[in-house]
Every structure is written in C-alpha cells, then in structure tokens.
Design a protein around this motif. Structure first.
Motif, PDB file in Angstrom:
ATOM      1  N   TYR A  55       0.805  -1.225   0.000  1.00  0.00           N
ATOM      2  CA  TYR A  55       0.000   0.000   0.000  1.00  0.00           C
ATOM      3  C   TYR A  55       0.835   1.270   0.000  1.00  0.00           C
ATOM      4  O   TYR A  55       0.327   2.348  -0.273  1.00  0.00           O
ATOM      5  N   GLN A  93      10.044  10.311  12.436  1.00  0.00           N
ATOM      6  CA  GLN A  93       9.425   9.233  11.662  1.00  0.00           C
ATOM      7  C   GLN A  93      10.169   8.987  10.366  1.00  0.00           C
ATOM      8  O   GLN A  93      10.647   9.917   9.733  1.00  0.00           O
ATOM      9  N   ARG A 147       2.321   1.249  13.915  1.00  0.00           N
ATOM     10  CA  ARG A 147       0.964   0.744  13.678  1.00  0.00           C
ATOM     11  C   ARG A 147       0.998  -0.758  13.414  1.00  0.00           C
ATOM     12  O   ARG A 147       1.916  -1.240  12.746  1.00  0.00           O
ATOM     13  N   GLU A 149      -1.258  -2.137  11.623  1.00  0.00           N
ATOM     14  CA  GLU A 149      -1.808  -2.123  10.253  1.00  0.00           C
ATOM     15  C   GLU A 149      -3.087  -2.953  10.097  1.00  0.00           C
ATOM     16  O   GLU A 149      -4.052  -2.494   9.510  1.00  0.00           O
ATOM     17  N   PRO A 218      -7.592   6.637   6.948  1.00  0.00           N
ATOM     18  CA  PRO A 218      -8.089   5.913   5.780  1.00  0.00           C
ATOM     19  C   PRO A 218      -6.944   5.440   4.894  1.00  0.00           C
ATOM     20  O   PRO A 218      -5.923   6.131   4.784  1.00  0.00           O
ATOM     21  N   ILE A 220      -5.281   5.360   1.475  1.00  0.00           N
ATOM     22  CA  ILE A 220      -5.350   6.250   0.313  1.00  0.00           C
ATOM     23  C   ILE A 220      -4.422   5.675  -0.754  1.00  0.00           C
ATOM     24  O   ILE A 220      -3.243   5.446  -0.485  1.00  0.00           O
ATOM     25  N   THR A 257      -5.528  12.400  12.021  1.00  0.00           N
ATOM     26  CA  THR A 257      -4.369  12.176  11.146  1.00  0.00           C
ATOM     27  C   THR A 257      -4.383  13.016   9.877  1.00  0.00           C
ATOM     28  O   THR A 257      -5.429  13.478   9.413  1.00  0.00           O
ATOM     29  N   THR A 258      -3.177  13.171   9.343  1.00  0.00           N
ATOM     30  CA  THR A 258      -2.996  13.848   8.067  1.00  0.00           C
ATOM     31  C   THR A 258      -3.827  13.173   6.980  1.00  0.00           C
ATOM     32  O   THR A 258      -4.399  13.835   6.113  1.00  0.00           O
ATOM     33  N   ALA A 259      -3.894  11.830   7.060  1.00  0.00           N
ATOM     34  CA  ALA A 259      -4.650  11.094   6.037  1.00  0.00           C
ATOM     35  C   ALA A 259      -6.118  11.507   6.055  1.00  0.00           C
ATOM     36  O   ALA A 259      -6.753  11.634   5.008  1.00  0.00           O
ATOM     37  N   ILE A 294       3.813   8.735   1.150  1.00  0.00           N
ATOM     38  CA  ILE A 294       3.317   7.371   1.401  1.00  0.00           C
ATOM     39  C   ILE A 294       1.993   7.137   0.685  1.00  0.00           C
ATOM     40  O   ILE A 294       1.652   6.029   0.346  1.00  0.00           O
ATOM     41  N   TYR A 295       1.224   8.221   0.461  1.00  0.00           N
ATOM     42  CA  TYR A 295       0.003   8.126  -0.354  1.00  0.00           C
ATOM     43  C   TYR A 295      -0.103   9.390  -1.185  1.00  0.00           C
ATOM     44  O   TYR A 295       0.600  10.379  -0.935  1.00  0.00           O
TER      45      TYR A 295
HETATM   46  N1  SAH Z   1       1.511  10.927   9.705  1.00  0.00           N
HETATM   47  C1  SAH Z   1       0.719  10.102   8.838  1.00  0.00           C
HETATM   48  C2  SAH Z   1       0.806   8.661   9.256  1.00  0.00           C
HETATM   49  C3  SAH Z   1       2.047   8.089   8.807  1.00  0.00           C
HETATM   50  S1  SAH Z   1       2.500   6.872   9.890  1.00  0.00           S
HETATM   51  C4  SAH Z   1      -0.705  10.527   8.904  1.00  0.00           C
HETATM   52  O1  SAH Z   1      -1.043  11.240   9.831  1.00  0.00           O
HETATM   53  O2  SAH Z   1      -1.474  10.134   8.041  1.00  0.00           O
HETATM   54  C5  SAH Z   1       2.931   5.634   8.784  1.00  0.00           C
HETATM   55  C6  SAH Z   1       1.693   4.924   8.488  1.00  0.00           C
HETATM   56  O3  SAH Z   1       1.162   5.394   7.287  1.00  0.00           O
HETATM   57  C7  SAH Z   1       1.847   3.458   8.250  1.00  0.00           C
HETATM   58  O4  SAH Z   1       1.950   2.770   9.449  1.00  0.00           O
HETATM   59  C8  SAH Z   1       0.575   3.146   7.497  1.00  0.00           C
HETATM   60  O5  SAH Z   1      -0.460   2.782   8.391  1.00  0.00           O
HETATM   61  C9  SAH Z   1       0.224   4.477   6.867  1.00  0.00           C
HETATM   62  N2  SAH Z   1       0.221   4.359   5.406  1.00  0.00           N
HETATM   63  C10 SAH Z   1       1.165   3.886   4.576  1.00  0.00           C
HETATM   64  N3  SAH Z   1       0.728   3.881   3.304  1.00  0.00           N
HETATM   65  C11 SAH Z   1      -0.528   4.375   3.331  1.00  0.00           C
HETATM   66  C12 SAH Z   1      -1.519   4.605   2.357  1.00  0.00           C
HETATM   67  N4  SAH Z   1      -1.315   4.316   1.067  1.00  0.00           N
HETATM   68  N5  SAH Z   1      -2.688   5.135   2.766  1.00  0.00           N
HETATM   69  C13 SAH Z   1      -2.911   5.431   4.055  1.00  0.00           C
HETATM   70  N6  SAH Z   1      -2.022   5.219   5.031  1.00  0.00           N
HETATM   71  C14 SAH Z   1      -0.843   4.691   4.673  1.00  0.00           C
END
Ligand code: SAH
Length: 332
Positions: A55, A93, A147, A149, A218, A220, A257-259, A294-295
């Motif tokens: 992911y 991180q 996490r 996961e 979520p 993403i 979260t940022t997500a 990461i997304y």
């Molecule tokens: N600070 C970020 C979280 C990053 S912590 C936030 O607030 O959103 C790192 C985590 O990002 C991982 O443990 C995983 O759960 C998440 N992550 C990695 N890839 C991702 C994706 N494609 N979509 C959403 N979360 C993801």
C-alpha cells in the motif's frame, strides 16, 4: 462493547446513531482530557525503506520516487525550529532505512535529549531488534509509534510480502511496552481486502495491547504501488473506528491524522469531534514533506506545516477545542 454492537456500528448508515456514537466518544475524551488538543511536531527523516508494503508509496520496489534522508544536523535544525515554535514533543518518523544504524539513532536521540532535557522524544522507525529499542529508550526516547496495520494474520499477508508478518509486528509492540515506552499502535481503514471482522479484530487487539496511542487513518491509494487502483477508505467508517477506539480505550491519545485531512478538507476537525485529541503538524523541510509520499495528494501546506502553527491553533479553537503545547503524556 460486545462484538455484535461493534459490528452494528461498523455497518450502520443511520445518521442519528452515528452522531450519537461520536457524541459518546467526545464525552469520554472530555472526561479524561477536557477540551485539550495536544500538538506534536512531526519530522520525516527518511523515505528510504527496505520494506515492500503493497500500500505504501515509499516501498523499496518503487523506482519512481526520489529518495531523501535528513542528516543528523538537519534533524536537529528541525527540532530547533520546533522548539522555538513551542513544541514539546518531537516525532522522528521514517521508513526502515538501514542508514539509521543503532549507533546513528543513539547519537541522534542523545543530542536531542541533551539539548531538550524535558521534551518528549517519539520514534517511529519501524521494526528493530529489541536491543535497539532498549538502547534508544536508555538514551532518552520516551514513545514509539508502530501501527499494527491489521490484526488479522490473513489480511496482514494480503497487505505485505511474506517476509513481513503480523507475529513480528506484535512481538515488536510487546517488547516496546515491556521496555517502558508509551506505545502507539493503529491501523488503516478501508485497506484492500479488509472486512468488518478485520476491524473488529483490530479493536480487540487494541484492548489486549492497551497502547497509550492509537493512529487510525483511511487507506489512500498511491499511484506507484500494487494497490494504486483500489478505492480510498471511507471517512465515516474511519470516524466510527476512531470513536469506538476512544470508548474502549478512554485514555488513549488519538491523532486526527494527516490522512483524514487529506481525504476531506475538514477531516481533522471531524476526527476531533469523534474523539481524537492530537494533531501532528509537519516540521520537516518542504522537500522532505513532498518526498515522504506514502500516499497521493498528501497535504503539506497551510495548517499542516508546523510553521503555520497559529493557523492550526485558530482552527482548533474554531472547532471548539483548546490547543495545548504541553508534552501531553498519556494519562495513567
Ligand atoms: N503521519 C501520517 C501517518 C504516517 S505513519 C498521517 O497522519 O497520516 C505511517 C503509516 O502510514 C503506516 O503505518 C501506514 O499505516 C500508513 N500508510 C502507509 N501507506 C498508506 C496509504 N497508502 N494510505 C494510508 N495510510 C498509509
């Protein structure tokens, strides 16, 4: 909450029922933390990663990404900026980057600890040998985010290559707790192949582990990953999971979260209303913020940037809460 109740909340579309779940979670949060929303400074130190999570945009197989790594001095500069802005927690991180050897991480933690004797140092550097966790703790780290996961072993296998296992992840979390860290676990909502039973397992695992922090966001899709064409996680389901987590772990520190802020403009405010009590604006240099992808579409501007702390504080106040720059340790 029993299994039936939890599954009912996961499945319901009834607006009133959902709203009252959020209210109930908000009350629980208020009993333990009042209206305080703790603000942490996030520093993304590297997007090199030896893992290959299906992911994640910084997975090692992604050749379509420019890699970066902050030097120890650059990280210290971020801490200095953060300290000047009033931050009392630094969250370090990164991907699982072999450059960050035991010695280098110890050096980094010792230097931060020396300069900021009373700040909290949170690490989020993935799975490491227990001896590393022990040494990092002895040298001044206080908290660790990792996490889980997904708490379903079968689902974990669907999200990761076979070298990565839920058993190892759980083992790391147990070791971190045993050493004395304040520990953060957590999971994605709406990751491919997730079922309501997976989410139920996540909550039961949290109850068992009793982490001090829980990160929920979520899924993403990220365009250069095997999961690029799966749909993103549902915001309401995310908020429901957050609220139930607040109810079953009343004293947990739970970030908006940022997500969540990435999939909906007021996603983080909605998370606060569902029981969250942490925000983690980003202290990293702009280049690092962009490359720590990461997304897709990760928000990096506005109140997401730690430099715009004032804007973030105003948003928290407008949402009916009180920004709190203290260390904000978990309540016992
Ligand atoms: N600070 C970020 C979280 C990053 S912590 C936030 O607030 O959103 C790192 C985590 O990002 C991982 O443990 C995983 O759960 C998440 N992550 C990695 N890839 C991702 C994706 N494609 N979509 C959403 N979360 C993801």
């Amino acid at each position: 909450m029993n299994d039936k109740e939890i599954l009912h909340f996961i499945n319901t579309n009834d607006k009133n029922e959902i709203e009252s779940l959020f209210k109930r979670a908000g009350k629980v949060r208020e009993e333990h933390y009042g209206k305080s929303v703790y603000i942490r400074g996030l520093i993304e130190v590297t997007n090199h990663c030896k893992n290959d999570c299906y992911y994640c945009g910084i997975r090692c197989s992604n050749t379509n990404i420019e890699r970066f790594r902050l030097s120890i001095n650059e990280i210290l500069d971020c801490c200095q900026t953060g300290d000047e802005l009033g931050f009392k927690t630094f969250v370090i991180q990164g991907g699982e980057d072999p450059w960050f050897t035991t010695e280098r991480v110890i050096e980094l933690i010792s230097l931060i600890r020396q300069r900021y004797p009373t700040h909290a140092i949170t690490l989020s550097l993935g799975e490491r040998p227990a001896t590393d966790y022990e040494l990092f703790f002895q040298n001044g780290a206080n908290r660790y985010l990792l996490r889980h996961e997904t708490a379903s072993a079968e689902h974990y296998t669907a999200l990761h290559p076979s070298l990565q296992t839920l058993a190892t992840r759980k083992q790391c979390l147990c070791e971190l707790k045993k050493i004395g860290y304040q520990v953060g676990a957590g999971f994605m909502v709406g990751s491919p192949f997730q079922t309501p039973d997976c989410l139920l397992a996540d909550l039961r695992f949290l109850e068992e582990l009793q982490p001090q922090m829980v990160g929920i966001g979520p899924f993403i899709p990220q365009k250069d990953t095997p999961f690029c064409s799966y749909p993103q996680g549902d915001l309401t389901l995310c908020l429901k999971m957050l609220a139930i987590t607040r109810i079953i772990l009343p004293k947990a520190l739970i970030p908006a979260t940022t997500a969540m802020g990435t999939i909906t403009p007021n996603g983080r405010e909605l998370a606060l209303n569902a029981g969250a009590n942490i925000v983690m604006p980003n202290l990293s240099p702009v280049k690092a913020k962009k490359l720590y992808s990461i997304y897709d579409n990760k928000i990096i501007l506005g109140d997401e940037a730690a430099e715009n702390l004032q804007l973030l504080k105003e948003k928290i106040i407008n949402a009916g809460y009180e920004p709190d720059m203290s260390r904000g340790d978990a309540k016992q």
